[in-house]
Design a protein around this motif. Structure first.
Motif, PDB file in Angstrom:
ATOM      1  N   ALA A 133      -6.280  -0.783   4.409  1.00 16.58           N
ATOM      2  CA  ALA A 133      -5.338  -1.322   3.408  1.00 16.58           C
ATOM      3  C   ALA A 133      -5.639  -2.895   3.855  1.00 16.58           C
ATOM      4  O   ALA A 133      -5.664  -3.553   2.824  1.00 16.58           O
ATOM      5  CB  ALA A 133      -4.087  -0.770   3.383  1.00 16.58           C
TER       6      ALA A 133
ATOM      7  N   ASP B 100       2.641   1.424  -3.638  1.00 19.89           N
ATOM      8  CA  ASP B 100       1.733   1.587  -4.858  1.00 19.89           C
ATOM      9  C   ASP B 100       0.609   2.614  -4.790  1.00 19.89           C
ATOM     10  O   ASP B 100       0.205   3.271  -5.424  1.00 19.89           O
ATOM     11  CB  ASP B 100       1.134   0.271  -5.260  1.00 19.89           C
ATOM     12  CG  ASP B 100       1.959  -0.829  -5.407  1.00 19.89           C
ATOM     13  OD1 ASP B 100       3.234  -0.383  -6.015  1.00 19.89           O
ATOM     14  OD2 ASP B 100       1.643  -1.897  -5.336  1.00 19.89           O
ATOM     15  N   GLY B 101       0.488   2.947  -3.232  1.00 23.35           N
ATOM     16  CA  GLY B 101      -0.704   3.921  -3.012  1.00 23.35           C
ATOM     17  C   GLY B 101      -2.015   3.121  -3.398  1.00 23.35           C
ATOM     18  O   GLY B 101      -3.138   3.917  -3.345  1.00 23.35           O
ATOM     19  N   PHE B 102      -2.177   1.680  -3.493  1.00 18.41           N
ATOM     20  CA  PHE B 102      -3.240   1.098  -3.463  1.00 18.41           C
ATOM     21  C   PHE B 102      -3.249  -0.225  -3.112  1.00 18.41           C
ATOM     22  O   PHE B 102      -2.396  -0.793  -3.105  1.00 18.41           O
ATOM     23  CB  PHE B 102      -3.939   1.311  -5.007  1.00 18.41           C
ATOM     24  CG  PHE B 102      -3.221   0.529  -5.885  1.00 18.41           C
ATOM     25  CD1 PHE B 102      -3.864  -0.909  -6.219  1.00 18.41           C
ATOM     26  CD2 PHE B 102      -2.370   1.136  -6.720  1.00 18.41           C
ATOM     27  CE1 PHE B 102      -2.783  -1.541  -7.147  1.00 18.41           C
ATOM     28  CE2 PHE B 102      -1.528   0.561  -7.657  1.00 18.41           C
ATOM     29  CZ  PHE B 102      -1.997  -0.868  -7.693  1.00 18.41           C
TER      30      PHE B 102
ATOM     31  N   ARG C  88      -9.278  -1.986  -7.288  1.00 24.94           N
ATOM     32  CA  ARG C  88      -8.472  -1.520  -6.394  1.00 24.94           C
ATOM     33  C   ARG C  88      -9.226  -0.250  -5.380  1.00 24.94           C
ATOM     34  O   ARG C  88      -9.964   0.388  -5.723  1.00 24.94           O
ATOM     35  CB  ARG C  88      -7.493  -0.344  -7.273  1.00 24.94           C
ATOM     36  CG  ARG C  88      -6.547  -1.040  -8.145  1.00 24.94           C
ATOM     37  CD  ARG C  88      -5.791  -0.264  -8.859  1.00 24.94           C
ATOM     38  NE  ARG C  88      -4.744  -0.960  -9.654  1.00 24.94           N
ATOM     39  CZ  ARG C  88      -3.798  -0.687 -10.605  1.00 24.94           C
ATOM     40  NH1 ARG C  88      -3.834   0.933 -11.011  1.00 24.94           N
ATOM     41  NH2 ARG C  88      -3.155  -1.332 -11.268  1.00 24.94           N
ATOM     42  N   LEU C  89      -8.649  -0.045  -4.205  1.00 23.05           N
ATOM     43  CA  LEU C  89      -8.986   0.840  -3.451  1.00 23.05           C
ATOM     44  C   LEU C  89      -7.636   1.732  -3.329  1.00 23.05           C
ATOM     45  O   LEU C  89      -6.491   1.399  -2.684  1.00 23.05           O
ATOM     46  CB  LEU C  89      -9.071   0.360  -1.947  1.00 23.05           C
ATOM     47  CG  LEU C  89      -9.500   1.287  -0.828  1.00 23.05           C
ATOM     48  CD1 LEU C  89     -10.595   2.270  -1.136  1.00 23.05           C
ATOM     49  CD2 LEU C  89      -9.662   1.030   0.433  1.00 23.05           C
ATOM     50  N   TRP C  90      -7.781   2.983  -3.609  1.00 19.50           N
ATOM     51  CA  TRP C  90      -6.823   3.946  -3.564  1.00 19.50           C
ATOM     52  C   TRP C  90      -6.469   4.530  -1.950  1.00 19.50           C
ATOM     53  O   TRP C  90      -7.495   4.907  -1.407  1.00 19.50           O
ATOM     54  CB  TRP C  90      -6.761   5.104  -4.565  1.00 19.50           C
ATOM     55  CG  TRP C  90      -6.607   4.612  -6.001  1.00 19.50           C
ATOM     56  CD1 TRP C  90      -7.329   4.112  -6.816  1.00 19.50           C
ATOM     57  CD2 TRP C  90      -5.348   4.576  -6.567  1.00 19.50           C
ATOM     58  NE1 TRP C  90      -6.901   3.612  -7.835  1.00 19.50           N
ATOM     59  CE2 TRP C  90      -5.754   4.005  -7.844  1.00 19.50           C
ATOM     60  CE3 TRP C  90      -4.126   4.904  -6.266  1.00 19.50           C
ATOM     61  CZ2 TRP C  90      -4.623   3.665  -8.783  1.00 19.50           C
ATOM     62  CZ3 TRP C  90      -3.142   4.851  -7.279  1.00 19.50           C
ATOM     63  CH2 TRP C  90      -3.333   4.277  -8.598  1.00 19.50           C
ATOM     64  N   LEU C  91      -5.435   4.685  -1.603  1.00 20.72           N
ATOM     65  CA  LEU C  91      -5.153   5.379  -0.145  1.00 20.72           C
ATOM     66  C   LEU C  91      -4.259   6.411  -0.304  1.00 20.72           C
ATOM     67  O   LEU C  91      -3.050   6.398   0.080  1.00 20.72           O
ATOM     68  CB  LEU C  91      -4.507   3.815   0.686  1.00 20.72           C
ATOM     69  CG  LEU C  91      -5.418   2.822   0.636  1.00 20.72           C
ATOM     70  CD1 LEU C  91      -4.826   1.487   0.893  1.00 20.72           C
ATOM     71  CD2 LEU C  91      -6.343   2.878   1.826  1.00 20.72           C
ATOM     72  N   PRO C  92      -4.844   7.646  -0.598  1.00 20.51           N
ATOM     73  CA  PRO C  92      -4.045   8.882  -0.521  1.00 20.51           C
ATOM     74  C   PRO C  92      -3.210   8.971   0.574  1.00 20.51           C
ATOM     75  O   PRO C  92      -2.175   9.883   0.643  1.00 20.51           O
ATOM     76  CB  PRO C  92      -5.028   9.988  -1.269  1.00 20.51           C
ATOM     77  CG  PRO C  92      -6.336   9.269  -0.674  1.00 20.51           C
ATOM     78  CD  PRO C  92      -6.235   7.784  -1.021  1.00 20.51           C
TER      79      PRO C  92
ATOM     80  N   ALA D 248       0.918  -1.076   0.049  1.00 25.86           N
ATOM     81  CA  ALA D 248       0.045   0.020   0.014  1.00 25.86           C
ATOM     82  C   ALA D 248       0.935   1.122  -0.056  1.00 25.86           C
ATOM     83  O   ALA D 248       0.585   2.234  -0.659  1.00 25.86           O
ATOM     84  CB  ALA D 248      -0.871   0.124   1.069  1.00 25.86           C
TER      85      ALA D 248
ATOM     86  N   GLU E  96      -5.678  -3.857  -3.525  1.00 29.18           N
ATOM     87  CA  GLU E  96      -6.622  -4.623  -4.656  1.00 29.18           C
ATOM     88  C   GLU E  96      -7.183  -5.968  -3.965  1.00 29.18           C
ATOM     89  O   GLU E  96      -6.426  -6.525  -3.393  1.00 29.18           O
ATOM     90  CB  GLU E  96      -6.058  -4.880  -6.114  1.00 29.18           C
ATOM     91  CG  GLU E  96      -4.798  -5.588  -6.071  1.00 29.18           C
ATOM     92  CD  GLU E  96      -4.038  -5.433  -7.429  1.00 29.18           C
ATOM     93  OE1 GLU E  96      -4.761  -4.907  -8.414  1.00 29.18           O
ATOM     94  OE2 GLU E  96      -3.044  -5.755  -7.283  1.00 29.18           O
TER      95      GLU E  96
END
Length: 357
Positions: free
Chosen positions: A272, A241-243, A251-255, A238, A245
């Motif tokens: 995550a 990659d910033g995401f 995908r779930l993005w995690l800024p 996480a 899946e």
DNA sequence: AGGTTAAGCGCG
DNA sequence: AAAGCGCGCTTAACCT
């Protein structure tokens, strides 16, 4: 309208004034804004020493049922169909679940006896039954699949009671020797892992010291090293990659996983860890819905799929079609994917949703 | 009058 | 500083 001497039981602020200012009850914890909390956990605690909190808890429970369900659902019956029709939102929940609104039929009570009476109001027409099929331990099975942990995979392959098996591993006793308390603790740990719970959270949940909680968790990761590895790899991925899946690649993005404040980042880490499991479960039941609807249409039977509650499908089934649906529905649900562990779906039949559950 | 936020709680 | 994921709904309090 409140008469003299009465006060409003629905208002946390007023409760706070009465409990913590007038009666001087101890402040157990505070809300995020700093006000004394009056939530269920706090009132349970206060009920050990004072009579009033218990009464308030009973009132809260009943007024929740009345205002949210008993008063509202009858008003939402469609005049043409005589039914309540929910709306499913397909692009709201970040994990890929559906959400349900106006009315929300994914939070109909089930955990208390009074609440289950509301569930009994969901009935089939004469000549038909309600059929409910739900995935058994779906998120833990997905954790077994993703992590590949040998012990967890074996538990499901053998059809064991997974919480009992976990208790057996953590406490070093044979499965039949596991006490009710040990199984309860193992269940909290199993669920807690899916949500990224810490030793602090486990300790406060089951009422033990942080050190004791840490020992349980250490022991768990010793016995299930594949799961420990999954947790660590997921955090690393996480952050890189910033995401994260699901098994099927959504995908779930995690800024906030690398930026932001400590608490926000830790929150992103828990999301995550949870999202691949919750999200894969969502993918699976969506595949099930497609498979079931395709089958219903192709086989030209009258049964209808009428609700989805995250890991459960609810059908309305003419009595003549019961044998076929009972057999085929769980087969379809379990056959939508071949994971490293078997999928299991449990089927119930009844005159109402509560009976079918 | 109408919209938003905070707190709380129903479900998986 | 916070400590367990994901939702929707209700009430009271607050705001424009």
């Amino acid at each position: 309208m409140l008469a003299g001497g009465e006060f409003n039981l629905g208002s946390p602020k007023q409760i706070g004034q009465i409990f913590f200012e007038k009666l001087q009850l101890p402040v157990v914890k505070k809300t995020p804004s700093g006000a004394p909390s009056t939530d269920e956990e706090v009132l349970q605690k206060l009920a050990e020493d004072y009579p009033l909190p218990k009464i308030l808890l009973e009132h809260r429970g009943l007024s929740k049922l009345k205002s949210t369900y008993t008063d509202k659902l009858p008003r939402m019956v469609n005049a043409k169909t005589g039914r309540v029709h929910t709306n499913y939102a397909q692009a709201v929940a970040v994990t890929g679940r559906l959400s349900s609104n106006e009315p929300n039929l994914q939070n109909i009570p089930v955990r208390t006896a009074e609440g289950r009476r509301i569930r009994e109001a969901f009935i089939a027409p004469p000549g038909s039954k309600i059929v409910s099929a739900d995935y058994s331990q779906i998120e833990l099975r997905i954790m077994a699949h993703i992590s590949g942990d040998p012990s967890l995979m074996r538990s499901f392959a053998e059809g064991e009671d997974v919480h009992r098996a976990t208790a057996s591993e953590i406490f070093g006793v044979t499965p039949i020797e596991v006490s009710n308390d040990q199984r309860r603790i193992a269940k909290v740990i199993n669920f807690g892992l899916i949500y990224g719970m810490s030793a602090f959270g486990l300790a406060s949940n089951i009422g033990i010291s942080r050190d004791a909680a840490k020992l349980y968790i250490d022991r768990y990761f010793q016995r299930y090293p594949g799961v420990a590895n999954y947790m660590e790899e997921t955090r690393t991925k996480a952050k890189r990659d910033g995401f994260v899946e699901t098994v099927f690649g959504r995908r779930l993005w995690l800024p906030e996983i690398n930026g932001g404040s400590g608490p926000r980042r830790q929150g992103a880490e828990r999301a995550a860890i949870n999202a691949p499991m919750q999200g894969t479960a969502a993918d699976l039941i969506k595949l099930s819905m497609i498979a079931v609807q395709d089958w219903l249409e192709a086989s030209k039977i009258e049964s209808k799929m009428i609700m989805q509650v995250h890991d459960e499908l609810v059908l309305e089934v003419p009595e003549a079609e019961l044998p076929e649906v009972r057999k085929r529905l769980p087969e379809l649900m379990c056959g939508v994917a071949k994971l490293k562990v078997p999928l299991v779906a449990e089927v119930g039949v009844g005159n109402n949703w509560e009976e079918a559950h």
